[in-house]
Motif scaffolding. Structure first.
Motif, PDB file in Angstrom:
ATOM      1  N   UNK A  35       0.771  -1.225   0.059  1.00 22.77           N
ATOM      2  CA  UNK A  35      -0.043  -0.008  -0.167  1.00 22.77           C
ATOM      3  C   UNK A  35       0.809   1.192   0.012  1.00 22.77           C
ATOM      4  N   UNK A  36       2.132   1.141   0.057  1.00 23.75           N
ATOM      5  CA  UNK A  36       2.943   2.121   0.175  1.00 23.75           C
ATOM      6  C   UNK A  36       3.799   2.373  -1.364  1.00 23.75           C
ATOM      7  N   UNK A  37       3.662   3.547  -1.828  1.00 28.82           N
ATOM      8  CA  UNK A  37       4.417   3.631  -3.186  1.00 28.82           C
ATOM      9  C   UNK A  37       6.142   3.146  -3.005  1.00 28.82           C
ATOM     10  N   UNK A  38       6.734   3.720  -2.073  1.00 20.73           N
ATOM     11  CA  UNK A  38       7.896   3.307  -1.860  1.00 20.73           C
ATOM     12  C   UNK A  38       8.355   1.701  -1.815  1.00 20.73           C
ATOM     13  N   UNK A  39       7.104   1.147  -0.890  1.00 17.14           N
ATOM     14  CA  UNK A  39       7.315  -0.364  -0.817  1.00 17.14           C
ATOM     15  C   UNK A  39       7.377  -1.113  -2.077  1.00 17.14           C
ATOM     16  N   UNK A  40       6.326  -0.779  -2.979  1.00 17.06           N
ATOM     17  CA  UNK A  40       6.202  -0.933  -4.194  1.00 17.06           C
ATOM     18  C   UNK A  40       7.362  -0.950  -4.941  1.00 17.06           C
ATOM     19  N   UNK A  41       8.229   0.107  -4.877  1.00 16.28           N
ATOM     20  CA  UNK A  41       9.126   0.438  -5.670  1.00 16.28           C
ATOM     21  C   UNK A  41      10.482  -0.402  -5.580  1.00 16.28           C
ATOM     22  N   UNK A  46      13.719  -5.324  -6.882  1.00 13.07           N
ATOM     23  CA  UNK A  46      14.170  -6.546  -6.491  1.00 13.07           C
ATOM     24  C   UNK A  46      13.884  -7.333  -7.651  1.00 13.07           C
ATOM     25  N   UNK A  47      12.537  -7.456  -8.076  1.00  9.57           N
ATOM     26  CA  UNK A  47      12.037  -8.227  -8.995  1.00  9.57           C
ATOM     27  C   UNK A  47      12.742  -8.240 -10.545  1.00  9.57           C
ATOM     28  N   UNK A  48      12.904  -6.791 -10.734  1.00  7.06           N
ATOM     29  CA  UNK A  48      13.612  -6.328 -12.116  1.00  7.06           C
ATOM     30  C   UNK A  48      15.154  -6.957 -11.930  1.00  7.06           C
ATOM     31  N   UNK A 167      13.043 -24.134   2.703  1.00  5.61           N
ATOM     32  CA  UNK A 167      12.124 -23.112   2.516  1.00  5.61           C
ATOM     33  C   UNK A 167      12.663 -21.704   2.129  1.00  5.61           C
ATOM     34  N   UNK A 168      13.702 -21.136   2.554  1.00  5.17           N
ATOM     35  CA  UNK A 168      14.282 -20.232   2.248  1.00  5.17           C
ATOM     36  C   UNK A 168      14.713 -20.420   0.626  1.00  5.17           C
ATOM     37  N   UNK A 169      15.240 -21.275   0.201  1.00 12.45           N
ATOM     38  CA  UNK A 169      15.607 -21.527  -1.133  1.00 12.45           C
ATOM     39  C   UNK A 169      14.239 -21.481  -2.249  1.00 12.45           C
ATOM     40  N   UNK A 170      13.223 -21.944  -1.658  1.00 10.99           N
ATOM     41  CA  UNK A 170      11.857 -22.023  -2.259  1.00 10.99           C
ATOM     42  C   UNK A 170      11.443 -20.516  -2.386  1.00 10.99           C
ATOM     43  N   UNK A 171      11.498 -19.751  -1.482  1.00 10.25           N
ATOM     44  CA  UNK A 171      11.183 -18.214  -1.524  1.00 10.25           C
ATOM     45  C   UNK A 171      12.012 -17.625  -2.539  1.00 10.25           C
ATOM     46  N   UNK A 172      13.507 -17.924  -2.470  1.00  9.39           N
ATOM     47  CA  UNK A 172      14.407 -17.019  -3.266  1.00  9.39           C
ATOM     48  C   UNK A 172      13.956 -17.408  -4.651  1.00  9.39           C
ATOM     49  N   UNK A 173      13.708 -18.824  -4.764  1.00  7.18           N
ATOM     50  CA  UNK A 173      13.456 -19.365  -6.255  1.00  7.18           C
ATOM     51  C   UNK A 173      12.227 -18.481  -6.948  1.00  7.18           C
ATOM     52  N   UNK A 174      11.129 -18.175  -6.169  1.00  8.03           N
ATOM     53  CA  UNK A 174      10.118 -17.533  -6.604  1.00  8.03           C
ATOM     54  C   UNK A 174      10.451 -16.224  -6.904  1.00  8.03           C
ATOM     55  N   UNK A 175      11.189 -15.463  -6.628  1.00  8.12           N
ATOM     56  CA  UNK A 175      11.871 -14.241  -6.936  1.00  8.12           C
ATOM     57  C   UNK A 175      12.918 -14.492  -8.150  1.00  8.12           C
ATOM     58  N   UNK A 176      13.735 -15.422  -8.127  1.00 11.55           N
ATOM     59  CA  UNK A 176      14.564 -15.477  -9.352  1.00 11.55           C
ATOM     60  C   UNK A 176      13.684 -15.784 -10.558  1.00 11.55           C
ATOM     61  N   UNK A 177      12.561 -16.751 -10.282  1.00 15.56           N
ATOM     62  CA  UNK A 177      11.777 -17.080 -11.432  1.00 15.56           C
ATOM     63  C   UNK A 177      11.056 -16.091 -12.070  1.00 15.56           C
ATOM     64  N   UNK A 178      10.854 -14.971 -11.111  1.00 15.92           N
ATOM     65  CA  UNK A 178       9.696 -13.637 -11.517  1.00 15.92           C
ATOM     66  C   UNK A 178       8.415 -13.987 -11.195  1.00 15.92           C
ATOM     67  N   UNK A 180       7.182 -14.180  -7.711  1.00 18.94           N
ATOM     68  CA  UNK A 180       6.561 -13.370  -6.777  1.00 18.94           C
ATOM     69  C   UNK A 180       7.650 -12.453  -6.307  1.00 18.94           C
ATOM     70  N   UNK A 181       7.013 -11.240  -5.864  1.00 16.62           N
ATOM     71  CA  UNK A 181       7.947 -10.176  -4.917  1.00 16.62           C
ATOM     72  C   UNK A 181       8.535 -10.694  -3.817  1.00 16.62           C
ATOM     73  N   UNK A 182       9.696 -10.066  -3.449  1.00 15.80           N
ATOM     74  CA  UNK A 182      10.386 -10.479  -2.052  1.00 15.80           C
ATOM     75  C   UNK A 182       9.202 -10.469  -1.080  1.00 15.80           C
ATOM     76  N   UNK A 183       8.471  -9.540  -0.779  1.00 12.20           N
ATOM     77  CA  UNK A 183       7.503  -9.214   0.293  1.00 12.20           C
ATOM     78  C   UNK A 183       6.425 -10.557   0.115  1.00 12.20           C
TER      79      UNK A 183
END
Length: 295
Positions: A35-41, A46-48, A167-178, A180-183
């Motif tokens: 809900x905050x613009x800076x958070x989305x940025x 990170x996703x980019x 679980x951490x590897x799975x979370x990072x993998x969702x980011x690496x694959x594009x 999911x966002x880190x949050x």
């Protein structure tokens, strides 16, 4: 030592505090990142940044994520329940199953129930809408925590490290694959943490008065390593993302390689740190919830 009423009371208080703190942390992550613009940025940077080196890790990342299906989740849940049953722990088998089911159902309800305002920072994914929390990260974390609960005390600490790493590897993998966002991954771990605390309360309620605990089963070294490692990772994440804030007037697609890498690597570190802290907090109390002697 016998599980006296006072000890049970303090354990219950600890579990309630854990549930409330992690629920509050979830709300904070959702508020800031969605809900905050800076958070989305920051999330979008990170996703980019996942494009850096993506060709090298695409194969392993896809294999890890594609292995997380409904069938694999059911198989993992059945295996965890079986481990508890062969140890003669019926209540533990039921509770571990409820933890996995509750966390994953909650994630799906939140994902489709929460709104995500569009600030025009990520037009490529604007049509997708809200993606918080991550379903894949919830699957991995809920299975990891439930497995740690049902494992015998001699291998519980090892299970905590392996589970947290998976679980951490799975979370990072969702980011690496594009995907999911880190949050999204961080929020998923907090959902699992809340459910782990609730599962602990259920185990405490079903525990017999004559159950005995052994202080030596507390896994203090494992808790310390996981907790301190997780906090250190979160500090590194915070410092990395703070450095990015000076560039917040620039669109994510226009940033140079260095800030994109800092955003991606810093967020990946934060994902891993969050999972380590959630596992450490759960591990602090497992010896009281699943005592050596059932009674």
């Amino acid at each position: 030592m016998r599980m006296r009423a006072t000890a049970r009371g303090w354990t219950a208080v600890w579990l309630v505090v854990l549930a409330l703190v992690q629920a509050a942390a979830f709300l904070a992550v959702w508020r800031v990142a969605v809900h905050l613009e800076i958070g989305q940025w920051v999330d979008t940077v990170a996703l980019t940044g996942n494009r850096i080196g993506q060709d090298t890790i695409d194969g392993p990342v896809d294999r890890l994520l594609n292995a997380m299906s409904v069938v694999s989740l059911l198989a993992a849940t059945a295996t965890i329940g079986f481990i508890a049953l062969i140890r003669g722990r019926i209540a533990l088998a039921i509770t571990a199953t409820l933890l996995i089911a509750g966390a994953n159902v909650t994630t799906q309800l939140l994902k489709y129930g929460l709104n995500r305002p569009d600030y025009g920072l990520d037009p490529e994914r604007a049509a997708v809408g809200n993606s918080l929390p991550s379903g894949h990260a919830t699957v991995a974390a809920s299975v990891a925590v439930a497995l740690m609960l049902v494992l015998p005390r001699k291998v519980r600490a090892a299970g905590a490290f392996i589970g947290a790493g998976y679980a951490a590897a799975a979370g990072v993998a969702t980011l690496s694959a594009g995907w999911h966002r880190p949050s999204d991954a961080v929020a998923a771990y907090l959902v699992v943490g809340v459910w782990a605390a609730l599962a602990g309360l259920l185990l405490l309620v079903t525990q017999r008065e004559q159950a005995e605990i052994a202080p030596g089963d507390a896994h203090r070294v494992a808790v310390l390593v996981l907790g301190l490692g997780g906090v250190l990772a979160l500090v590194v994440c915070g410092l990395s993302l703070s450095w990015l804030l000076d560039l917040r007037g620039i669109g994510p697609e226009e940033l140079a390689r260095r800030p994109l890498f800092v955003g991606y690597a810093g967020s990946a570190t934060g994902i891993a740190g969050t999972m380590a802290v959630v596992m450490a907090l759960t591990l602090t109390v497992v010896h009281r919830l699943v005592p050596r002697v059932k009674g």
